[in-house]
Motif scaffolding. Structure first.
Motif, PDB file in Angstrom:
ATOM      1  N   LYS A 133       0.819  -1.220   0.000  1.00 10.78           N
ATOM      2  CA  LYS A 133       0.000   0.000   0.000  1.00 10.78           C
ATOM      3  C   LYS A 133       0.853   1.270   0.000  1.00 10.78           C
ATOM      4  N   GLU A 134       2.156   1.138   0.295  1.00  7.28           N
ATOM      5  CA  GLU A 134       3.050   2.303   0.277  1.00  7.28           C
ATOM      6  C   GLU A 134       3.582   2.615  -1.121  1.00  7.28           C
ATOM      7  N   PHE A 135       3.377   1.694  -2.070  1.00  8.47           N
ATOM      8  CA  PHE A 135       3.809   1.925  -3.448  1.00  8.47           C
ATOM      9  C   PHE A 135       2.797   2.812  -4.156  1.00  8.47           C
ATOM     10  N   ASP A 136       3.292   3.647  -5.056  1.00  2.79           N
ATOM     11  CA  ASP A 136       2.400   4.531  -5.814  1.00  2.79           C
ATOM     12  C   ASP A 136       1.514   3.719  -6.754  1.00  2.79           C
ATOM     13  N   MET A 137       0.252   4.110  -6.826  1.00  5.33           N
ATOM     14  CA  MET A 137      -0.674   3.514  -7.783  1.00  5.33           C
ATOM     15  C   MET A 137      -1.034   4.605  -8.793  1.00  5.33           C
ATOM     16  N   SER A 138      -0.850   4.293 -10.066  1.00  8.72           N
ATOM     17  CA  SER A 138      -1.161   5.289 -11.092  1.00  8.72           C
ATOM     18  C   SER A 138      -2.658   5.612 -11.062  1.00  8.72           C
ATOM     19  N   ASP A 139      -2.970   6.856 -11.407  1.00  9.19           N
ATOM     20  CA  ASP A 139      -4.379   7.278 -11.455  1.00  9.19           C
ATOM     21  C   ASP A 139      -5.166   6.412 -12.437  1.00  9.19           C
ATOM     22  N   GLU A 140      -4.510   6.034 -13.533  1.00  6.09           N
ATOM     23  CA  GLU A 140      -5.177   5.219 -14.560  1.00  6.09           C
ATOM     24  C   GLU A 140      -5.598   3.866 -13.989  1.00  6.09           C
ATOM     25  N   PHE A 141      -4.696   3.223 -13.225  1.00  6.13           N
ATOM     26  CA  PHE A 141      -5.033   1.916 -12.669  1.00  6.13           C
ATOM     27  C   PHE A 141      -6.106   2.053 -11.595  1.00  6.13           C
ATOM     28  N   LYS A 142      -6.016   3.135 -10.818  1.00  8.17           N
ATOM     29  CA  LYS A 142      -7.023   3.393  -9.787  1.00  8.17           C
ATOM     30  C   LYS A 142      -8.419   3.488 -10.426  1.00  8.17           C
ATOM     31  N   GLU A 143      -8.494   4.150 -11.587  1.00  9.08           N
ATOM     32  CA  GLU A 143      -9.776   4.278 -12.301  1.00  9.08           C
ATOM     33  C   GLU A 143     -10.303   2.908 -12.730  1.00  9.08           C
ATOM     34  N   TYR A 144      -9.398   2.058 -13.227  1.00  9.08           N
ATOM     35  CA  TYR A 144      -9.811   0.706 -13.640  1.00  9.08           C
ATOM     36  C   TYR A 144     -10.356  -0.075 -12.445  1.00  9.08           C
ATOM     37  N   LEU A 145      -9.673   0.025 -11.296  1.00  7.43           N
ATOM     38  CA  LEU A 145     -10.114  -0.707 -10.101  1.00  7.43           C
ATOM     39  C   LEU A 145     -11.443  -0.165  -9.591  1.00  7.43           C
ATOM     40  N   ASP A 146     -11.592   1.164  -9.617  1.00 10.01           N
ATOM     41  CA  ASP A 146     -12.852   1.779  -9.166  1.00 10.01           C
ATOM     42  C   ASP A 146     -14.010   1.405 -10.082  1.00 10.01           C
ATOM     43  N   GLU A 156      -6.551  -7.775  -5.487  1.00 13.08           N
ATOM     44  CA  GLU A 156      -6.310  -7.932  -4.050  1.00 13.08           C
ATOM     45  C   GLU A 156      -5.996  -9.375  -3.660  1.00 13.08           C
ATOM     46  N   LYS A 157      -6.406 -10.336  -4.493  1.00 10.35           N
ATOM     47  CA  LYS A 157      -6.112 -11.751  -4.221  1.00 10.35           C
ATOM     48  C   LYS A 157      -4.676 -12.121  -4.597  1.00 10.35           C
ATOM     49  N   LEU A 158      -4.017 -11.275  -5.408  1.00 11.82           N
ATOM     50  CA  LEU A 158      -2.637 -11.556  -5.799  1.00 11.82           C
ATOM     51  C   LEU A 158      -1.716 -11.457  -4.596  1.00 11.82           C
ATOM     52  N   THR A 159      -0.588 -12.139  -4.663  1.00  6.09           N
ATOM     53  CA  THR A 159       0.409 -12.029  -3.590  1.00  6.09           C
ATOM     54  C   THR A 159       0.938 -10.596  -3.573  1.00  6.09           C
ATOM     55  N   PRO A 160       1.437 -10.131  -2.427  1.00  6.86           N
ATOM     56  CA  PRO A 160       1.976  -8.768  -2.361  1.00  6.86           C
ATOM     57  C   PRO A 160       3.061  -8.497  -3.416  1.00  6.86           C
ATOM     58  N   GLY A 161       3.913  -9.480  -3.663  1.00  7.42           N
ATOM     59  CA  GLY A 161       4.973  -9.304  -4.659  1.00  7.42           C
ATOM     60  C   GLY A 161       4.423  -9.094  -6.063  1.00  7.42           C
ATOM     61  N   ARG A 162       3.389  -9.853  -6.396  1.00  8.11           N
ATOM     62  CA  ARG A 162       2.759  -9.684  -7.717  1.00  8.11           C
ATOM     63  C   ARG A 162       2.074  -8.320  -7.814  1.00  8.11           C
ATOM     64  N   GLN A 163       1.430  -7.911  -6.734  1.00 10.21           N
ATOM     65  CA  GLN A 163       0.795  -6.588  -6.728  1.00 10.21           C
ATOM     66  C   GLN A 163       1.838  -5.495  -6.945  1.00 10.21           C
ATOM     67  N   ARG A 164       2.951  -5.578  -6.217  1.00 13.15           N
ATOM     68  CA  ARG A 164       4.004  -4.559  -6.362  1.00 13.15           C
ATOM     69  C   ARG A 164       4.548  -4.531  -7.783  1.00 13.15           C
ATOM     70  N   GLY A 165       4.738  -5.715  -8.359  1.00 15.15           N
ATOM     71  CA  GLY A 165       5.236  -5.792  -9.734  1.00 15.15           C
ATOM     72  C   GLY A 165       4.338  -5.041 -10.708  1.00 15.15           C
ATOM     73  N   TYR A 166       3.043  -5.243 -10.575  1.00 18.06           N
ATOM     74  CA  TYR A 166       2.099  -4.533 -11.450  1.00 18.06           C
ATOM     75  C   TYR A 166       2.098  -3.034 -11.163  1.00 18.06           C
ATOM     76  N   LEU A 167       2.089  -2.658  -9.897  1.00 14.07           N
ATOM     77  CA  LEU A 167       2.068  -1.232  -9.560  1.00 14.07           C
ATOM     78  C   LEU A 167       3.276  -0.505 -10.146  1.00 14.07           C
ATOM     79  N   LEU A 168       4.439  -1.115 -10.041  1.00 17.38           N
ATOM     80  CA  LEU A 168       5.647  -0.512 -10.607  1.00 17.38           C
ATOM     81  C   LEU A 168       5.556  -0.451 -12.128  1.00 17.38           C
ATOM     82  N   HIS A 169       5.107  -1.537 -12.734  1.00 17.44           N
ATOM     83  CA  HIS A 169       4.995  -1.630 -14.198  1.00 17.44           C
ATOM     84  C   HIS A 169       4.029  -0.580 -14.740  1.00 17.44           C
ATOM     85  N   PHE A 170       2.922  -0.376 -14.051  1.00 23.14           N
ATOM     86  CA  PHE A 170       1.916   0.573 -14.523  1.00 23.14           C
ATOM     87  C   PHE A 170       2.326   2.028 -14.289  1.00 23.14           C
TER      88      PHE A 170
END
Length: 198
Positions: A133-146, A156-170
């Motif tokens: 939750k301390e990693f930045d989430m792009s506004d674009e991805f936030k819109e998709y999730l909302d 949210e079901k992904l492992t924390p490492g997988r979540q971080r990987g996507y957050l960084l990638h996006f």
């Protein structure tokens, strides 16, 4: 020396002489040699679990070869040698070389760093990693999730490492359309429970 690792040192590479010298250094420090991720990795029993813990590995790139200390962020780095590969690397640190002389000149310092890394393992110390939750989430991805509760649940079901990987990638691209393109390509993988590189 572990014969399973010999193939790495026998492969044709511009860093062969440097690799062999680093290997000798590792063996002198009493570490156990293994082959992990296709490179020599040196382990020592963790004081926390008793199981072999990764201490340092040898790897090479186009412009340099390096010792990578898995918990380098915990080392004192008295000589200012440790390099953080990218801003997103939290624990590991490298000492880079471009020739044999650099290794020979720093031999005693490198041994001191290796012994300190062993002490970190003996003590069972851990690097305090940033929470997802301390990693930045792009506004674009936030819109998709909302806009999609199903996608939010799958993410949210992904492992924390997988979540971080996507957050960084996006969040890496500067252009919003590139971010959106990356998100759209990744959505099927997220629904399948897969990480970026699975």
């Amino acid at each position: 020396m572990n014969p399973k690792v010999d193939s790495f040192f026998e492969k044709d590479s511009r860093w062969q002489e440097e690799y062999r010298l680093m290997r000798k250094l590792m063996m002198e420090c009493g570490l156990t040699e293994e082959l992990k991720w296709g490179v020599p990795c040196y382990t020592y029993p963790s004081g926390r679990t008793g199981k072999p813990a990764n201490v340092v590995l040898i790897h090479g790139f186009k412009d340099y070869c390096a010792l990578l200390f898995h918990k380098g962020a915990l080392l004192k780095d008295t000589e200012g040698l440790l390099i953080q590969q990218t801003e997103n690397v939290q624990a590991a640190r490298q000492v880079r070389f471009t020739n044999v002389v650099e290794i020979l000149d720093r031999r005693s310092v490198l041994k001191a760093y290796i012994y300190e890394a062993i002490e970190v393992e003996k003590a069972g110390l851990e690097v305090k990693l940033k929470k997802t939750k301390e990693f930045d989430m792009s506004d674009e991805f936030k819109e998709y999730l909302d806009g999609s509760p199903e996608l939010k649940t799958a993410f949210e079901k992904l492992t924390p490492g997988r979540q971080r990987g996507y957050l960084l990638h996006f969040s890496q691209p500067k252009q919003p359309k590139t971010k959106v393109s990356r998100i759209e390509k990744a959505i099927p993988r997220i629904f399948e429970g897969l990480g970026l590189n699975d």
